[in-house]
Design a protein around this motif. Structure first.
Motif, mmCIF file in Angstrom:
data_model
loop_
_atom_site.group_PDB
_atom_site.id
_atom_site.type_symbol
_atom_site.label_atom_id
_atom_site.label_comp_id
_atom_site.label_asym_id
_atom_site.label_seq_id
_atom_site.Cartn_x
_atom_site.Cartn_y
_atom_site.Cartn_z
ATOM 1 N N GLY A 192 -8.858 -0.766 3.286
ATOM 2 C CA GLY A 192 -7.380 -0.919 3.307
ATOM 3 C C GLY A 192 -6.848 -2.205 3.192
ATOM 4 N N GLU A 193 -7.519 -2.846 3.945
ATOM 5 C CA GLU A 193 -7.367 -4.585 4.241
ATOM 6 C C GLU A 193 -7.307 -5.141 2.811
ATOM 7 N N ALA A 194 -8.421 -4.920 2.029
ATOM 8 C CA ALA A 194 -8.610 -5.246 0.721
ATOM 9 C C ALA A 194 -7.557 -4.886 -0.233
ATOM 10 N N PHE A 195 -7.133 -3.725 -0.114
ATOM 11 C CA PHE A 195 -5.750 -3.256 -0.927
ATOM 12 C C PHE A 195 -4.755 -4.024 -0.651
ATOM 13 N N ASP A 196 -4.570 -4.447 0.878
ATOM 14 C CA ASP A 196 -3.261 -5.042 1.046
ATOM 15 C C ASP A 196 -3.470 -6.663 0.999
ATOM 16 N N LYS A 197 -4.514 -7.288 1.162
ATOM 17 C CA LYS A 197 -4.817 -8.748 0.802
ATOM 18 C C LYS A 197 -4.642 -8.869 -0.922
ATOM 19 N N VAL A 198 -5.176 -7.957 -1.867
ATOM 20 C CA VAL A 198 -5.022 -8.313 -2.991
ATOM 21 C C VAL A 198 -3.812 -8.016 -3.651
ATOM 22 N N ALA A 199 -3.049 -6.996 -3.022
ATOM 23 C CA ALA A 199 -1.398 -6.558 -3.249
ATOM 24 C C ALA A 199 -0.673 -7.588 -3.070
ATOM 25 N N ARG A 200 -1.026 -8.423 -1.937
ATOM 26 C CA ARG A 200 -0.189 -9.581 -1.474
ATOM 27 C C ARG A 200 -0.297 -10.710 -2.552
ATOM 28 N N PHE A 201 -1.549 -10.903 -2.985
ATOM 29 C CA PHE A 201 -1.933 -11.901 -3.725
ATOM 30 C C PHE A 201 -1.305 -11.806 -5.004
ATOM 31 N N LEU A 202 -0.829 -10.374 -5.369
ATOM 32 C CA LEU A 202 -0.581 -10.249 -6.972
ATOM 33 C C LEU A 202 0.880 -10.209 -6.675
ATOM 34 N N GLY A 203 1.488 -10.174 -5.387
ATOM 35 C CA GLY A 203 2.884 -10.094 -5.277
ATOM 36 C C GLY A 203 3.247 -8.786 -5.449
ATOM 37 N N LEU A 204 2.655 -7.677 -5.015
ATOM 38 C CA LEU A 204 3.116 -6.332 -5.253
ATOM 39 C C LEU A 204 3.777 -5.936 -4.095
ATOM 40 N N GLY A 205 3.611 -6.511 -3.003
ATOM 41 C CA GLY A 205 4.311 -6.334 -1.791
ATOM 42 C C GLY A 205 3.327 -5.480 -0.741
ATOM 43 N N TYR A 206 4.118 -4.898 0.287
ATOM 44 C CA TYR A 206 3.439 -4.118 1.356
ATOM 45 C C TYR A 206 3.659 -2.937 1.538
ATOM 46 N N PRO A 207 3.075 -1.789 2.037
ATOM 47 C CA PRO A 207 1.726 -1.654 2.161
ATOM 48 C C PRO A 207 0.965 -1.958 0.907
ATOM 49 N N GLY A 208 -0.049 -2.348 0.695
ATOM 50 C CA GLY A 208 -0.632 -2.733 -0.588
ATOM 51 C C GLY A 208 -1.414 -1.531 -1.287
ATOM 52 N N GLY A 209 -1.799 -0.759 -0.646
ATOM 53 C CA GLY A 209 -2.467 0.557 -0.990
ATOM 54 C C GLY A 209 -1.589 1.216 -2.087
ATOM 55 N N PRO A 210 -0.500 1.904 -1.656
ATOM 56 C CA PRO A 210 0.233 2.625 -2.822
ATOM 57 C C PRO A 210 0.837 1.796 -3.811
ATOM 58 N N ALA A 211 1.181 0.418 -3.568
ATOM 59 C CA ALA A 211 1.554 -0.550 -4.510
ATOM 60 C C ALA A 211 0.479 -0.838 -5.697
ATOM 61 N N ILE A 212 -0.734 -1.098 -5.191
ATOM 62 C CA ILE A 212 -1.727 -1.220 -6.089
ATOM 63 C C ILE A 212 -2.054 0.197 -6.803
ATOM 64 N N GLU A 213 -1.949 1.371 -6.351
ATOM 65 C CA GLU A 213 -2.047 2.531 -7.032
ATOM 66 C C GLU A 213 -1.194 2.809 -8.050
ATOM 67 N N ARG A 214 0.125 2.498 -7.690
ATOM 68 C CA ARG A 214 1.284 2.474 -8.707
ATOM 69 C C ARG A 214 1.053 1.445 -9.831
ATOM 70 N N ALA A 215 0.817 0.287 -9.813
ATOM 71 C CA ALA A 215 0.479 -0.768 -10.685
ATOM 72 C C ALA A 215 -0.574 -0.260 -11.557
ATOM 73 N N ALA A 216 -1.627 0.204 -10.928
ATOM 74 C CA ALA A 216 -2.914 0.585 -11.589
ATOM 75 C C ALA A 216 -2.655 1.752 -12.616
ATOM 76 N N GLU A 217 -1.479 2.356 -12.400
ATOM 77 C CA GLU A 217 -1.215 3.632 -13.366
ATOM 78 C C GLU A 217 -1.173 3.265 -14.921
#
Ligand code: KG4
Ligand code: ZN
Length: 346
Positions: free
Chosen positions: A177-202
Motif C-alpha cells: 500500500g505504501e508503494a501505491f501511495d508513494k508512486v501516486a504522490r510522485f505522479l501527482g495523483l493524490g491520496y490515498p494512492g491505491g484507488p487513484a492508481i487503480e483509476r488512472a490505470a484503467e
C-alpha cells in the motif's frame, strides 16, 4: 462486573476502529452477522497534505467517534444505554497504528464497557484484517494462506484457524500500500494512492513500461522499494510518458508479484484456499488476477468484499467476538501499542 465470560452465537459485539484515518464502528452478532457498519473516512481532511497527519487524525477521531458509534448502535437496533438493549461486549483496535488515534478508540471502548458493565476486548488491527476474509466466508476450510496487504504491512501467513498464524513471508522494505501511495504522490495523483492508481490505470497500457518484479521467482518474501525507484527513473527518462501508462505498468508489476507469492505460498503448504486482506485487497486487477490463478491451480480464493478490505470496525468486532470466547476479556488497565505485531506461532 456481570460480564459474559465466553462469546456465543448471539453475543453482540460493538467494534471500534480508530488506528489510522478511518473512524469506524460496527455491530456484529455471533462473530459473523454484520448488523451495522459505519465508516467515516478522513480522506478529505488529509488529502491536502498528501498523507495522514497524525495530530489531525487524532483530533478528528475525537469529534467523529461518538456520532459514528451512535449511528452503528442505532442501525443495529441497539441503544447507548439509558433505555433499550446494549451490546454484550465492546472491542476496539489497540494497535498497531497511530498512538493518538488508537487512544481515542480505546478510551471510548473502555468507557462504554464500564458504563454498560460488559467486557472490553482489545483487538490487534492486523488480526482484524484476517477476520475480514472470514466474515464473508464462514465455511472455509483450514489452512488458508492469507496475503495481508495494507498501508503499513505486507505479510503472507498460513492461517490454521482463528488465532493460529504462521509467517510465510513479508516485505523486506515498503508495504504494498505504501508503494501505491508513494508512486501516486510522485505522479501527482493524490491520496490515498491505491484507488487513484487503480483509476488512472484503467486508461493505461500495463505493458508500456517493463518495471521490475523483485523476488518474483524467489521464496515468499517481497520487496517494493526498487519498483518505486524504477518508476521515478522511468518517468524522468521519458517525460512524455502518460500517468495512465505508468500507473497501469506499476500496478501490473505489483499484482504479478502479489499473485505469484500468495499462490506459491498456498502450493508450498498444501492450503485449502487463499484469502486477501487489507486495503490493497480492494484493488480490482489484483482480485481478478487472484481469482484467475485460483481457478487455474484449483485452489479456492476467498475474497472479502471491498468494504471489508479497507479499514472498518466489523472486522474488529468479529475478531473481538472470537477473542472473547477463546482468550477472554482484556483488562481495562491494558493500553494501546502502536507497534503491535501479529501474534505468530513458533
Ligand atoms: O488496510 P488499510 O485501509 O489501512 C491500513 O491498515 O493501512 O489500507 C490502506 C492502504 C493504502 O495504502 C491505500 O492506498 C491502499 O490500502 N488501497 C489500495 C486500494 N484501496 C486502498 N491499493 C490499491 N488499490 C486499491 N483499490
Ligand atoms: Zn488496516
Amino acid at each position: 462486573m456481570s460480564q459474559v465470560a465466553r462469546s456465543s452465537a448471539d453475543t453482540t459485539v460493538l467494534g471500534i476502529e480508530t488506528s489510522c484515518d478511518d473512524t469506524a464502528a460496527a455491530v456484529v452478532v455471533g462473530g459473523r452477522d454484520v448488523a451495522s457498519s459505519v465508516v467515516s473516512s478522513q480522506v478529505d481532511l488529509h488529502a491536502v497534505y498528501g498523507g495522514v497527519v497524525p495530530e489531525l487524525a487524532g483530533r478528528a477521531h475525537l469529534e467523529l467517534l461518538s456520532p459514528v458509534v451512535r449511528l452503528a448502535l442505532a442501525d443495529a437496533g441497539l441503544s447507548t444505554g439509558s433505555a433499550g438493549r446494549v451490546p454484550d461486549a465492546v472491542a476496539a483496535t489497540v494497535g498497531p497504528g497511530l498512538i493518538g488515534s488508537l487512544l481515542v478508540g480505546v478510551s471510548e471502548a473502555k468507557a462504554l464497557a464500564l458504563a454498560w458493565d460488559v467486557p472490553f476486548v482489545g483487538v490487534n488491527h492486523l488480526e482484524g484484517h484476517l477476520f475480514a476474509a472470514l466474515l464473508d466466508h464462514p465455511g472455509l476450510e483450514w489452512p488458508v494462506v492469507v496475503l495481508l496487504v495494507s498501508g503499513g504491512h505486507t505479510l503472507l501467513v498460513s492461517m490454521e484457524g482463528p488465532g493460529r498464524y504462521r509467517r510465510l513471508g513479508a516485505t523486506l522494505d515498503d508495504a504494498a500500500g505504501e508503494a501505491f501511495d508513494k508512486v501516486a504522490r510522485f505522479l501527482g495523483l493524490g491520496y490515498p494512492g491505491g484507488p487513484a492508481i487503480e483509476r488512472a490505470a484503467e486508461a493505461g497500457d500495463p505493458t508500456a513500461f517493463a518495471f521490475p518484479r523483485a523476488l518474483l521467482d524467489e521464496g515468499l518474501d517481497l520487496s517494493f522499494s526498487g519498483l518505486k525507484t524504477a518508476v521515478v527513473r522511468a518517468v524522468r527518462a521519458r517525460p512524455d510518458a502518460t500517468n495512465e501508462d505508468v500507473a497501469a505498468s506499476f500496478q501490473r508489476a505489483v499484482v504479478d508479484v502479489l499473485v505469484a507469492k500468495v499462490m506459491r505460498g498456498a502450493q508450498d503448504i498444501g492450503a485449502q484456499g487463499v484469502c486477501l486482506a487489507g486495503g490493497v485487497a480492494a484493488n480490482g486487477p489484483l482480485r481478478e488476477a487472484v481469482v484467475g490463478a485460483s481457478v487455474e491451480l484449483g485452489i479456492p480464493a476467498y475474497l472479502p468484499s471491498r468494504a471489508m478490505c479497507t479499514d472498518n470496525a466489523a472486522m474488529v468486532a468479529a475478531a473481538g467476538w472470537w477473542q472473547l470466547g477463546a482468550v477472554g476479556a482484556t483488562s481495562l488497565e491494558a493500553g494501546a501499542d502502536p507497534n503491535l505485531g501479529l501474534p505468530l506461532l513458533g
